[in-house]
Design an enzyme around this catalytic site. Structure first.
Site, PDB file in Angstrom:
ATOM      1  N   ALA A  65       2.190   3.494  -5.020  1.00 22.79           N
ATOM      2  CA  ALA A  65       2.010   4.846  -4.501  1.00 22.79           C
ATOM      3  C   ALA A  65       1.130   4.743  -3.262  1.00 22.79           C
ATOM      4  CB  ALA A  65       1.354   5.710  -5.561  1.00 22.79           C
ATOM      5  N   GLY A 108       3.077   1.868  -8.410  1.00 25.59           N
ATOM      6  CA  GLY A 108       4.245   2.746  -8.406  1.00 25.59           C
ATOM      7  C   GLY A 108       5.530   2.021  -8.017  1.00 25.59           C
ATOM      8  N   GLU A 111       6.679   0.546 -11.134  1.00 26.81           N
ATOM      9  CA  GLU A 111       7.107   1.667 -11.983  1.00 26.81           C
ATOM     10  C   GLU A 111       8.449   2.234 -11.509  1.00 26.81           C
ATOM     11  OE1 GLU A 111       3.221   3.425 -11.303  1.00 26.81           O
ATOM     12  OE2 GLU A 111       2.902   3.528 -13.464  1.00 26.81           O
ATOM     13  N   GLU A 131      -3.555  -0.855 -10.515  1.00 26.34           N
ATOM     14  CA  GLU A 131      -4.289   0.413 -10.379  1.00 26.34           C
ATOM     15  C   GLU A 131      -5.756   0.288 -10.789  1.00 26.34           C
ATOM     16  OE1 GLU A 131      -1.227   0.091 -11.592  1.00 26.34           O
ATOM     17  OE2 GLU A 131       0.030   1.737 -10.874  1.00 26.34           O
TER      18      GLU A 131
HETATM   19  C1  HXC Z   1      -0.810   2.797   1.344  1.00 27.67           C
HETATM   20  C2  HXC Z   1      -0.458   0.576   1.822  1.00 27.67           C
HETATM   21  C3  HXC Z   1      -0.237   0.293   0.458  1.00 27.67           C
HETATM   22  C4  HXC Z   1      -0.312   1.374  -0.472  1.00 27.67           C
HETATM   23  C5  HXC Z   1      -0.055  -1.554   1.573  1.00 27.67           C
HETATM   24  N1  HXC Z   1      -0.344  -0.587   2.485  1.00 27.67           N
HETATM   25  N2  HXC Z   1       0.003  -1.039   0.338  1.00 27.67           N
HETATM   26  N3  HXC Z   1      -0.735   1.817   2.261  1.00 27.67           N
HETATM   27  N4  HXC Z   1      -0.602   2.590   0.007  1.00 27.67           N
HETATM   28  N5  HXC Z   1      -0.076   1.210  -1.787  1.00 27.67           N
HETATM   29  C6  HXC Z   1      -0.483  -0.720   3.928  1.00 27.67           C
HETATM   30  C7  HXC Z   1      -1.802  -1.386   4.306  1.00 27.67           C
HETATM   31  O1  HXC Z   1      -2.848  -0.448   4.290  1.00 27.67           O
HETATM   32  C8  HXC Z   1      -1.494  -1.908   5.682  1.00 27.67           C
HETATM   33  O2  HXC Z   1      -1.559  -0.847   6.590  1.00 27.67           O
HETATM   34  C9  HXC Z   1      -0.018  -2.320   5.552  1.00 27.67           C
HETATM   35  O3  HXC Z   1       0.506  -1.600   4.444  1.00 27.67           O
HETATM   36  C10 HXC Z   1       0.157  -3.789   5.301  1.00 27.67           C
HETATM   37  O4  HXC Z   1      -0.608  -4.151   4.160  1.00 27.67           O
HETATM   38  P1  HXC Z   1      -1.652  -5.368   4.163  1.00 27.67           P
HETATM   39  O5  HXC Z   1      -2.607  -5.124   3.077  1.00 27.67           O
HETATM   40  O6  HXC Z   1      -2.199  -5.590   5.525  1.00 27.67           O
HETATM   41  O7  HXC Z   1      -0.665  -6.573   3.797  1.00 27.67           O
HETATM   42  P2  HXC Z   1      -1.005  -7.904   3.026  1.00 27.67           P
HETATM   43  O8  HXC Z   1      -2.333  -8.461   3.489  1.00 27.67           O
HETATM   44  O9  HXC Z   1       0.181  -8.764   3.149  1.00 27.67           O
HETATM   45  O10 HXC Z   1      -1.205  -7.494   1.492  1.00 27.67           O
HETATM   46  C11 HXC Z   1      -0.133  -7.016   0.778  1.00 27.67           C
HETATM   47  C12 HXC Z   1      -0.642  -6.354  -0.554  1.00 27.67           C
HETATM   48  C13 HXC Z   1      -1.716  -5.288  -0.211  1.00 27.67           C
HETATM   49  C14 HXC Z   1      -1.213  -7.408  -1.477  1.00 27.67           C
HETATM   50  C15 HXC Z   1       0.584  -5.712  -1.226  1.00 27.67           C
HETATM   51  O11 HXC Z   1      -1.192  -4.420   0.808  1.00 27.67           O
HETATM   52  C16 HXC Z   1      -2.118  -4.434  -1.366  1.00 27.67           C
HETATM   53  O12 HXC Z   1      -2.850  -4.862  -2.260  1.00 27.67           O
HETATM   54  N6  HXC Z   1      -1.642  -3.187  -1.421  1.00 27.67           N
HETATM   55  C17 HXC Z   1      -2.013  -2.226  -2.419  1.00 27.67           C
HETATM   56  C18 HXC Z   1      -1.332  -2.557  -3.733  1.00 27.67           C
HETATM   57  C19 HXC Z   1      -1.731  -1.556  -4.828  1.00 27.67           C
HETATM   58  O13 HXC Z   1      -2.894  -1.468  -5.179  1.00 27.67           O
HETATM   59  N7  HXC Z   1      -0.771  -0.818  -5.326  1.00 27.67           N
HETATM   60  C20 HXC Z   1      -1.016   0.188  -6.348  1.00 27.67           C
HETATM   61  C21 HXC Z   1      -1.240   1.517  -5.679  1.00 27.67           C
HETATM   62  S1  HXC Z   1      -1.664   2.750  -6.886  1.00 27.67           S
HETATM   63  P3  HXC Z   1      -2.427  -0.964   7.937  1.00 27.67           P
HETATM   64  O14 HXC Z   1      -2.325   0.401   8.542  1.00 27.67           O
HETATM   65  O15 HXC Z   1      -3.795  -1.382   7.556  1.00 27.67           O
HETATM   66  O16 HXC Z   1      -1.703  -2.021   8.735  1.00 27.67           O
HETATM   67  C22 HXC Z   1      -0.197   3.165  -7.601  1.00 27.67           C
HETATM   68  C23 HXC Z   1      -0.133   4.144  -8.739  1.00 27.67           C
HETATM   69  C24 HXC Z   1      -1.306   4.931  -8.880  1.00 27.67           C
HETATM   70  O17 HXC Z   1       0.814   2.742  -7.234  1.00 27.67           O
HETATM   71  C25 HXC Z   1      -1.261   5.740 -10.114  1.00 27.67           C
HETATM   72  C26 HXC Z   1      -2.474   6.613 -10.123  1.00 27.67           C
HETATM   73  C27 HXC Z   1      -2.315   7.814 -10.996  1.00 27.67           C
END
Ligand code: HXC
Length: 257
Positions: A65, A108, A111, A131
């Site tokens: 998400a 997400g 999911e 998360e």
């Molecule tokens: C918003 C995201 C994102 C996300 C990546 N980006 N994941 N933006 N939401 N979930 C964006 C980064 O901010 C970055 O933007 C660009 O995508 C590239 O990501 P990087 O981190 O620079 O890439 P990399 O170093 O290759 O790392 C990849 C990654 C990392 C390991 C996947 O991006 C990451 O950990 N992402 C988050 C994963 C996560 O936690 N997902 C769960 C979300 S919560 P910029 O602008 O900086 O270039 C969820 C459910 C929540 O899904 C439920 C709650 C009720």
């Protein structure tokens, strides 16, 4: 409708939906949700479509998400909007959906893949529910569908540690149906979708409905539900055609496809 966050194409009876927010690794925001709901509904209503493939990019199916969109949420806002409820419409798509997963399928993203009916993964795929690292828990089925798919031990491990699981472990654990080389991912997913779309559509839809009941019903209720659907199929032309074709040693030409 002009789409900002998705690309779509059709190949015969197969629709392909590609998540397309490359700058955010296909993070799932409200705009993408709205477009995906509309697109799924459109292909769901289109008689010419028999199966859907949902995919992302080589680097990410979806990295979760959209964290930047969620960050300012407060409790009342999240509760009043029933934040994430909109994804139920995607999960409730009645036609078969194959997730073709390459790269990250996190939070997400994992999911969303689990809302699909079959996950085919490239050998580069990484699944996870990170998360907990953000101070929340999964909110679109990660503690529920994942536990049903891979069991409590692995689901607890992934949700509590936030670690990522490689494709090979995901297949071994029962999350993923097939793992293929990255170059073969789309061809494999489309071939499987074409196979499904070549069968009777109502029958394929009943398979989906019945298998999904296994997660929701007791065994006795589920067996009865399955048998009633099975009985109902003897009222269809496609049962007559399918069994008739077998007996006559020819290929079935299903009407409802
Ligand atoms: C918003 C995201 C994102 C996300 C990546 N980006 N994941 N933006 N939401 N979930 C964006 C980064 O901010 C970055 O933007 C660009 O995508 C590239 O990501 P990087 O981190 O620079 O890439 P990399 O170093 O290759 O790392 C990849 C990654 C990392 C390991 C996947 O991006 C990451 O950990 N992402 C988050 C994963 C996560 O936690 N997902 C769960 C979300 S919560 P910029 O602008 O900086 O270039 C969820 C459910 C929540 O899904 C439920 C709650 C009720």
């Amino acid at each position: 409708m002009a789409l900002n966050t998705l690309k779509t194409e059709t190949r015969g009876r197969v629709a392909i939906i590609t998540l397309n927010r490359p700058d955010a690794l296909n993070a799932l925001n409200s705009e993408l949700l709205g477009e995906l709901r509309e697109t799924m509904a459109k292909f769901g209503d289109d008689e010419k479509i028999g199966a859907i493939v949902l995919t992302g990019s080589e680097k990410a199916f979806a990295a979760g998400a959209d964290i930047k969109e969620m960050q300012p949420l407060d409790y009342v806002g999240a509760y009043m909007n029933d934040f994430f409820e909109g994804w139920s419409a995607v999960a409730n798509t009645r036609k078969p959906v194959i997730a073709a997963v390459s790269g990250y399928a996190l939070g997400g993203g994992c999911e969303l893949a689990m809302m699909c009916d079959i996950i085919i993964a490239s050998d580069t795929a990484k699944f996870g529910q990170p998360e907990i690292t953000l101070g929340v828990i999964p909110g679109m089925g990660g503690t529920q569908r994942l536990t049903r798919a891979i069991g409590k031990a692995k689901a607890m491990d992934l949700c509590l540690t936030g670690r990522f699981m490689e494709a090979e472990e995901a297949e071994r654990s029962g999350l993923v149906a097939r793992v293929v080389a990255a170059d073969d991912l789309m061809a494999t997913a489309i071939k499987a979708a074409e196979k499904i779309a070549g069968f009777s559509l109502p029958v394929a839809m009943m398979v989906k409905e019945s298998v999904n009941r296994a997660d929701e019903m007791t065994l006795a209720e589920g067996l009865r539900f399955e048998r009633r659907l099975f009985h109902s199929l003897f009222a269809t032309e496609d049962q007559k055609e399918g069994m008739g074709a077998f007996v006559e040693k020819r290929k079935a030409q299903f009407k409802h496809r």
